[in-house]
Write an enzyme that holds these catalytic residues in place. Structure first.
Site, PDB file in Angstrom:
ATOM      1  N   LYS A  25       0.841  -1.207   0.000  1.00 54.54           N
ATOM      2  CA  LYS A  25       0.000   0.000   0.000  1.00 54.54           C
ATOM      3  C   LYS A  25       0.873   1.252   0.000  1.00 54.54           C
ATOM      4  O   LYS A  25       0.680   2.162  -0.810  1.00 54.54           O
ATOM      5  CB  LYS A  25      -0.894   0.024   1.235  1.00 54.54           C
ATOM      6  CG  LYS A  25      -1.493   1.393   1.572  1.00 54.54           C
ATOM      7  CD  LYS A  25      -2.344   1.417   2.791  1.00 54.54           C
ATOM      8  CE  LYS A  25      -1.725   2.009   3.998  1.00 54.54           C
ATOM      9  NZ  LYS A  25      -1.580   3.454   4.070  1.00 54.54           N
ATOM     10  N   ASN A  26       1.872   1.321   0.884  1.00 53.35           N
ATOM     11  CA  ASN A  26       2.641   2.551   1.026  1.00 53.35           C
ATOM     12  C   ASN A  26       3.659   2.756  -0.084  1.00 53.35           C
ATOM     13  O   ASN A  26       4.154   3.869  -0.264  1.00 53.35           O
ATOM     14  CB  ASN A  26       3.286   2.614   2.410  1.00 53.35           C
ATOM     15  CG  ASN A  26       2.219   2.785   3.494  1.00 53.35           C
ATOM     16  OD1 ASN A  26       1.074   3.145   3.194  1.00 53.35           O
ATOM     17  ND2 ASN A  26       2.563   2.482   4.726  1.00 53.35           N
TER      18      ASN A  26
ATOM     19  N   CYS B 250      -4.886   8.349   8.788  1.00 50.97           N
ATOM     20  CA  CYS B 250      -5.189   7.838  10.123  1.00 50.97           C
ATOM     21  C   CYS B 250      -4.913   8.909  11.178  1.00 50.97           C
ATOM     22  O   CYS B 250      -3.941   9.641  11.095  1.00 50.97           O
ATOM     23  CB  CYS B 250      -4.324   6.612  10.420  1.00 50.97           C
ATOM     24  SG  CYS B 250      -4.738   5.212   9.386  1.00 50.97           S
TER      25      CYS B 250
ATOM     26  N   ARG C 147       0.300  15.383  12.752  1.00 53.06           N
ATOM     27  CA  ARG C 147       0.997  14.910  11.540  1.00 53.06           C
ATOM     28  C   ARG C 147       1.275  16.110  10.626  1.00 53.06           C
ATOM     29  O   ARG C 147       0.654  16.273   9.591  1.00 53.06           O
ATOM     30  CB  ARG C 147       0.174  13.845  10.822  1.00 53.06           C
ATOM     31  CG  ARG C 147      -0.033  12.577  11.647  1.00 53.06           C
ATOM     32  CD  ARG C 147      -0.792  11.493  10.894  1.00 53.06           C
ATOM     33  NE  ARG C 147       0.069  10.763   9.975  1.00 53.06           N
ATOM     34  CZ  ARG C 147      -0.373   9.712   9.241  1.00 53.06           C
ATOM     35  NH1 ARG C 147      -1.648   9.375   9.281  1.00 53.06           N
ATOM     36  NH2 ARG C 147       0.452   9.057   8.451  1.00 53.06           N
TER      37      ARG C 147
ATOM     38  N   ASP D 261       3.854   0.669  12.011  1.00 57.71           N
ATOM     39  CA  ASP D 261       2.613   0.132  11.428  1.00 57.71           C
ATOM     40  C   ASP D 261       2.322  -1.296  11.873  1.00 57.71           C
ATOM     41  O   ASP D 261       1.266  -1.835  11.544  1.00 57.71           O
ATOM     42  CB  ASP D 261       2.666   0.191   9.892  1.00 57.71           C
ATOM     43  CG  ASP D 261       2.697   1.614   9.403  1.00 57.71           C
ATOM     44  OD1 ASP D 261       3.059   1.838   8.242  1.00 57.71           O
ATOM     45  OD2 ASP D 261       2.371   2.520  10.196  1.00 57.71           O
TER      46      ASP D 261
ATOM     47  N   ARG E 260      -9.084   0.199   3.659  1.00 62.40           N
ATOM     48  CA  ARG E 260      -8.204   1.181   3.018  1.00 62.40           C
ATOM     49  C   ARG E 260      -6.858   0.557   2.690  1.00 62.40           C
ATOM     50  O   ARG E 260      -6.178   0.950   1.753  1.00 62.40           O
ATOM     51  CB  ARG E 260      -7.953   2.358   3.976  1.00 62.40           C
ATOM     52  CG  ARG E 260      -8.939   3.461   3.958  1.00 62.40           C
ATOM     53  CD  ARG E 260      -8.387   4.651   4.712  1.00 62.40           C
ATOM     54  NE  ARG E 260      -7.064   4.992   4.225  1.00 62.40           N
ATOM     55  CZ  ARG E 260      -6.123   5.569   4.979  1.00 62.40           C
ATOM     56  NH1 ARG E 260      -6.361   5.836   6.240  1.00 62.40           N
ATOM     57  NH2 ARG E 260      -4.950   5.884   4.473  1.00 62.40           N
TER      58      ARG E 260
HETATM   59  C1  EPZ Z   1       4.017   7.072   6.282  1.00 63.35           C
HETATM   60  O1  EPZ Z   1       3.306   8.147   6.888  1.00 63.35           O
HETATM   61  C2  EPZ Z   1       3.017   5.937   6.167  1.00 63.35           C
HETATM   62  N1  EPZ Z   1       1.906   6.349   5.319  1.00 63.35           N
HETATM   63  C3  EPZ Z   1       2.503   5.543   7.546  1.00 63.35           C
HETATM   64  O2  EPZ Z   1       1.694   4.393   7.371  1.00 63.35           O
HETATM   65  C4  EPZ Z   1       3.687   5.153   8.433  1.00 63.35           C
HETATM   66  O3  EPZ Z   1       3.217   4.901   9.734  1.00 63.35           O
HETATM   67  C5  EPZ Z   1       4.708   6.296   8.468  1.00 63.35           C
HETATM   68  O4  EPZ Z   1       5.107   6.630   7.119  1.00 63.35           O
HETATM   69  C6  EPZ Z   1       5.959   5.912   9.247  1.00 63.35           C
HETATM   70  O5  EPZ Z   1       6.534   4.771   8.671  1.00 63.35           O
HETATM   71  C7  EPZ Z   1       2.078   6.280   3.973  1.00 63.35           C
HETATM   72  O6  EPZ Z   1       3.123   5.881   3.488  1.00 63.35           O
HETATM   73  C8  EPZ Z   1       0.904   6.681   3.137  1.00 63.35           C
HETATM   74  P1  EPZ Z   1       6.291  10.219   8.488  1.00 63.35           P
HETATM   75  P2  EPZ Z   1       4.001   9.618   6.944  1.00 63.35           P
HETATM   76  O7  EPZ Z   1       6.327  11.460   7.683  1.00 63.35           O
HETATM   77  O8  EPZ Z   1       4.803   9.825   5.724  1.00 63.35           O
HETATM   78  C9  EPZ Z   1       6.489  13.540  11.856  1.00 63.35           C
HETATM   79  C10 EPZ Z   1      -0.157   3.008   7.669  1.00 63.35           C
HETATM   80  O9  EPZ Z   1      -0.696   2.501   8.659  1.00 63.35           O
HETATM   81  N2  EPZ Z   1       6.571  14.493  10.742  1.00 63.35           N
HETATM   82  O10 EPZ Z   1       7.407   9.248   8.385  1.00 63.35           O
HETATM   83  O11 EPZ Z   1       2.947  10.601   7.277  1.00 63.35           O
HETATM   84  C11 EPZ Z   1       5.129  12.838  11.915  1.00 63.35           C
HETATM   85  O12 EPZ Z   1       4.202  13.632  12.617  1.00 63.35           O
HETATM   86  C12 EPZ Z   1       0.295   4.447   7.717  1.00 63.35           C
HETATM   87  O13 EPZ Z   1       0.074   2.414   6.579  1.00 63.35           O
HETATM   88  C13 EPZ Z   1       6.826  15.830  11.034  1.00 63.35           C
HETATM   89  O14 EPZ Z   1       6.971  16.212  12.186  1.00 63.35           O
HETATM   90  O15 EPZ Z   1       4.944   9.431   8.209  1.00 63.35           O
HETATM   91  C14 EPZ Z   1       5.462  11.557  12.632  1.00 63.35           C
HETATM   92  O16 EPZ Z   1       5.484  11.791  14.028  1.00 63.35           O
HETATM   93  C15 EPZ Z   1       0.014   5.088   9.072  1.00 63.35           C
HETATM   94  N3  EPZ Z   1       6.907  16.700   9.987  1.00 63.35           N
HETATM   95  C16 EPZ Z   1       6.879  11.232  12.158  1.00 63.35           C
HETATM   96  O17 EPZ Z   1       7.408  12.465  11.638  1.00 63.35           O
HETATM   97  C17 EPZ Z   1       6.741  16.313   8.673  1.00 63.35           C
HETATM   98  O18 EPZ Z   1       6.821  17.168   7.767  1.00 63.35           O
HETATM   99  C18 EPZ Z   1       6.938  10.208  11.043  1.00 63.35           C
HETATM  100  O19 EPZ Z   1       6.057  10.635  10.026  1.00 63.35           O
HETATM  101  C19 EPZ Z   1       6.484  14.947   8.412  1.00 63.35           C
HETATM  102  C20 EPZ Z   1       6.408  14.050   9.461  1.00 63.35           C
END
Ligand code: EPZ
Length: 432
Positions: free
Chosen positions: A22-23, A117, A122, A305, A397
């Site tokens: 998915k991701n 989610c 985020r 995840d 989803r």
């Molecule tokens: C991706 O989300 C995945 N979603 C998430 O999977 C996954 O949990 C996550 O990566 C971590 O592996 C998709 O790929 C569509 P991050 P993403 O940016 O990109 C903070 C699932 O269940 N952050 O790595 O949103 C953020 O708040 C979903 O399949 C900032 O502070 O995750 C978080 O605490 C859920 N500023 C941490 O970093 C930013 O600009 C990691 O977020 C971006 C992120």
């Protein structure tokens, strides 16, 4: 309103084939917008996030054609750079990828703030930092993120926070920029590597994906490609947790065992047996598990995840377990639902302490997000008695044909469509 009705306590057996990730597909499909020719993408899962992404692209004018159930041809040459609307963007986090790909191709993008989610805060500050470093100006107005750039010039970018989404967006924005972009503190998840491999198969020049430092040398032209998406390591991990919770012997096919390493290690540590093959793992659940500690980390650490699904297994492990969620602020919303099944869990901030019980008992529970729903399925399958899991749209989803795959393993699971009690009461009141 659809729900799963699961009669738990049954041993499962047989084999399950894992779908495309998915991701990974959530990044690769929007990235096809960068191409100067049609692309064919294989092994895409039939899940609602994919449907929404393909709908957005065809509404923007791209020519999207399903060649079969898991293969799509995308010709982006007719795509017009119109805004990605709120009602679509709010449904998933992956809508943020339209920012990077549209900026990369048109030097302009207008996308509603992403949804996805509810895991706590985020923000997209690291995405915006990356776009600005490449020369884009941004405004956020009425919930829309607006990006414009006269030109995109390669630059050195250091992410303050390790972010999968920001790394993916940075790669897509830089792939046709002028000159060299170096992204430091890059995310190393398998789906980041899969995106880079997809773009490189089109003639992009991306080095180091999967390490802390990714180098992207801008190119002028991206040719078409025929690319197959990697298998979903989180779906595979979820079925490993199902085998553990039901103490079953299950063969999980179409996986990349290396991507499952952190999950395998934790399951083996509590007493699950795992046999690895080239593209499959055999998971043999045991009768007694011992508690352990789990701390989620960016790849190659234990994936966030898989945190809820692992916690569901640990509810019946002897002794105490401690689960620390170090990626998201609030990824324990499923705990209340597990408590309804008899789990003994206390949560303090980002740490959950689980006291193992002999067995969970079936109960009506509600999925609060995608992986929370997966955790409830794991728990319900291992529990005694019947569980009803509501709000399963969250699960659909990200998991293709979940109930069929479980039924093929011998699970007693049924998807039932029943009117939403609250909605029908409102309707009845209105009718009086
Ligand atoms: C991706 O989300 C995945 N979603 C998430 O999977 C996954 O949990 C996550 O990566 C971590 O592996 C998709 O790929 C569509 P991050 P993403 O940016 O990109 C903070 C699932 O269940 N952050 O790595 O949103 C953020 O708040 C979903 O399949 C900032 O502070 O995750 C978080 O605490 C859920 N500023 C941490 O970093 C930013 O600009 C990691 O977020 C971006 C992120």
């Amino acid at each position: 309103m659809e729900k799963y009705v699961i009669k738990g306590g049954k041993k499962l057996s047989g084999e399950v084939v894992i779908s495309g990730a998915k991701n990974a597909v959530a990044a690769i499909l929007p990235a096809a917008i960068l191409s100067d020719e049609p692309c064919v993408i294989e092994n895409i899962p039939n899940i609602s996030d994919v449907t929404i992404i393909l709908q957005i692209m065809s509404e923007m004018g791209a020519n999207v054609r399903m060649l079969n159930k898991t293969t799509v041809e995308i010709d982006p040459r007719t795509l017009r750079n119109i805004p990605v609307p709120y009602e679509k963007a709010k449904l998933m986090r992956a809508s943020s990828y339209f920012l990077g790909t549209l900026l990369g191709r048109f030097h302009e993008a207008h996308v509603s703030m992403p949804g996805g989610c509810d895991l706590g805060d985020r923000p997209i500050d690291q995405h915006l930092k990356c776009f600005a470093a490449l020369g884009a100006a941004y405004t956020i107005d009425g919930g829309m993120v607006n990006l414009t750039a006269d030109r995109l010039v390669g630059n050195q970018i250091f992410f303050d926070k390790n972010s999968v989404g920001a790394t993916i967006n940075g790669i897509m924005a830089a792939v046709k920029a002028d000159g060299l972009t170096i992204i430091e503190n890059a995310a190393k998840e398998p789906h980041v590597v899969d995106l880079a491999n997809f773009l490189n198969s089109m003639g992009a020049d991306i080095l180091g994906a999967g390490t802390d430092v990714v180098k992207i040398r801008g190119v002028k032209y991206l040719r078409g490609t025929n690319y197959s998406v990697i298998p979903d390591q989180i779906e595979a991990g979820t079925f490993m947790a199902v085998a553990a919770a039901t103490r079953s012997d299950i063969l999980i096919k179409n996986v990349i065992p290396k991507h499952l390493e952190p999950i395998t290690q934790k399951l083996v540590k509590i007493g699950v047996k795992v046999e690895q093959f080239d593209d499959a793992v055999r998971v043999i659940g045991g009768d007694n598990y011992v508690g352990t500690t789990v701390k989620t980390q960016p790849h190659p650490g234990f994936p966030t995840d898989m945190q809820p699904q692992m916690a569901a297994v640990l509810t019946c492990a002897k002794g105490a377990s401690m689960v620390t969620e170090s990626i998201f602020d609030n990824r324990f919303r499923y705990v209340d639902e597990l408590r309804r099944m008899g789990a003994n869990i206390s949560v303090e901030g980002r740490v959950a302490v689980i006291e193992g019980v002999d067995s969970l008992k079936g109960a009506p529970v509600k999925a609060t997000d995608l992986r929370a729903g997966a955790a409830l399925i794991v728990a319900a399958l291992g529990a005694e008695g019947v569980s009803e899991i509501y709000d399963i749209y969250h699960v659909e989803r990200g998991y293709e044909n979940m109930e069929e795959k479980l039924r093929l393993l011998g699970a007693d699971i049924e998807k039932v469509d029943e009117p939403d009690p609250v909605a029908s009461e409102k309707k009845a009141r209105k009718a009086i």
